[in-house]
Design a protein around this motif. Structure first.
Motif, short mmCIF file in Angstrom:
data_model
loop_
_atom_site.label_atom_id
_atom_site.label_comp_id
_atom_site.label_asym_id
_atom_site.label_seq_id
_atom_site.Cartn_x
_atom_site.Cartn_y
_atom_site.Cartn_z
N SER A 107 -18.93 31.30 49.99
CA SER A 107 -18.37 31.50 48.66
C SER A 107 -19.10 30.63 47.62
O SER A 107 -19.39 31.09 46.51
CB SER A 107 -16.88 31.16 48.68
OG SER A 107 -16.32 31.27 47.40
N SER A 108 -19.41 29.39 47.98
CA SER A 108 -20.12 28.50 47.07
C SER A 108 -21.51 29.04 46.73
O SER A 108 -21.97 28.92 45.60
CB SER A 108 -20.26 27.10 47.69
OG SER A 108 -19.01 26.50 47.83
N ASN A 115 -23.64 31.99 38.83
CA ASN A 115 -23.79 31.05 37.71
C ASN A 115 -25.24 30.94 37.28
O ASN A 115 -25.54 30.87 36.09
CB ASN A 115 -23.24 29.68 38.08
CG ASN A 115 -21.74 29.65 38.18
OD1 ASN A 115 -21.05 30.56 37.73
ND2 ASN A 115 -21.22 28.61 38.80
N GLN A 116 -26.13 30.94 38.25
CA GLN A 116 -27.56 30.85 37.95
C GLN A 116 -28.03 32.11 37.21
O GLN A 116 -28.77 32.02 36.25
CB GLN A 116 -28.36 30.65 39.25
CG GLN A 116 -29.81 30.32 39.00
CD GLN A 116 -30.55 30.03 40.29
OE1 GLN A 116 -30.29 30.65 41.31
NE2 GLN A 116 -31.49 29.10 40.24
N SER A 118 -26.15 34.15 35.37
CA SER A 118 -25.59 34.21 34.02
C SER A 118 -26.30 33.24 33.09
O SER A 118 -26.47 33.52 31.92
CB SER A 118 -24.09 33.96 34.05
OG SER A 118 -23.78 32.70 34.57
N LYS A 119 -26.76 32.09 33.61
CA LYS A 119 -27.52 31.14 32.77
C LYS A 119 -28.87 31.74 32.40
O LYS A 119 -29.33 31.58 31.28
CB LYS A 119 -27.72 29.81 33.49
CG LYS A 119 -26.52 28.93 33.47
CD LYS A 119 -26.81 27.60 34.09
CE LYS A 119 -25.56 26.73 34.06
NZ LYS A 119 -25.76 25.44 34.72
N ILE A 120 -29.49 32.43 33.34
CA ILE A 120 -30.78 33.08 33.06
C ILE A 120 -30.59 34.16 32.00
O ILE A 120 -31.38 34.28 31.08
CB ILE A 120 -31.41 33.67 34.36
CG1 ILE A 120 -31.83 32.52 35.28
CG2 ILE A 120 -32.59 34.55 34.04
CD1 ILE A 120 -32.23 32.94 36.67
N GLY A 121 -29.51 34.92 32.11
CA GLY A 121 -29.21 35.97 31.14
C GLY A 121 -28.97 35.41 29.75
O GLY A 121 -29.42 35.96 28.76
N VAL A 122 -28.30 34.26 29.67
CA VAL A 122 -28.03 33.60 28.39
C VAL A 122 -29.34 33.10 27.79
O VAL A 122 -29.58 33.24 26.58
CB VAL A 122 -27.04 32.44 28.57
CG1 VAL A 122 -26.96 31.58 27.32
CG2 VAL A 122 -25.66 32.97 28.93
N GLN A 123 -30.23 32.55 28.61
CA GLN A 123 -31.50 32.02 28.10
C GLN A 123 -32.39 33.14 27.58
O GLN A 123 -33.14 32.93 26.65
CB GLN A 123 -32.23 31.26 29.21
CG GLN A 123 -31.54 29.94 29.57
CD GLN A 123 -32.14 29.28 30.81
OE1 GLN A 123 -32.97 29.85 31.48
NE2 GLN A 123 -31.69 28.06 31.09
N LYS A 124 -32.32 34.35 28.16
CA LYS A 124 -33.17 35.46 27.71
C LYS A 124 -32.68 36.06 26.41
O LYS A 124 -33.44 36.69 25.70
CB LYS A 124 -33.21 36.55 28.80
CG LYS A 124 -34.04 36.14 30.01
CD LYS A 124 -34.10 37.29 31.01
CE LYS A 124 -34.99 36.92 32.18
NZ LYS A 124 -35.08 37.99 33.15
#
Length: 125
Positions: A107-108, A115-116, A118-124
């Protein structure tokens, strides 16, 4: 949570050590004992290494090893039970803990990967 899992995986390793010491001195039990002592104690050691990961990708990669080792430990515990090497009542609680640890780490990994991403998507954006 991190310290809690470090403590829990250490207790798990200690319980594995006690279980191995209780195994009969037959050829098959000795072979299984060697395998489970490696996999069962490496859960905690590799989790500690994951916590020291230098990047999110390294953390996820090392958590994958932790999940594999926990799952492998489940296999050896099942063999101990099904091979009648120890009474099921003595092994079952440890198998339950190994299953729970496997589930926690799987699960972790999934959460960390999401999370990784979604962070990549936010940075793009």
């Amino acid at each position: 949570m991190e310290q809690e899992l470090k403590d829990r995986t250490k207790r798990f390793a200690l319980r594995i050590m006690n279980l191995v010491d209780a195994l009969p001195k037959t050829t098959s039990a000795i072979a299984i004992g060697r395998q489970i002592i490696r996999s069962g104690t490496s859960v905690g050691a590799n989790y500690r290494a994951a916590c020291r990961g230098r990047s999110k990708a390294e953390f996820i990669s090392k958590l994958g090893i932790v999940a594999e080792e926990a799952d492998e430990t489940c296999f050896w515990l099942e063999l101990i039970i099904e091979g009648n090497l120890l009474p099921q009542s003595k092994v079952q609680p440890l198998l339950k803990e190994a299953d729970e640890l496997t589930a926690i780490f799987v699960s972790s990994i999934k959460t960390s990967q999401q999370n990784q991403k979604s962070k990549i998507g936010v940075q793009k954006s």
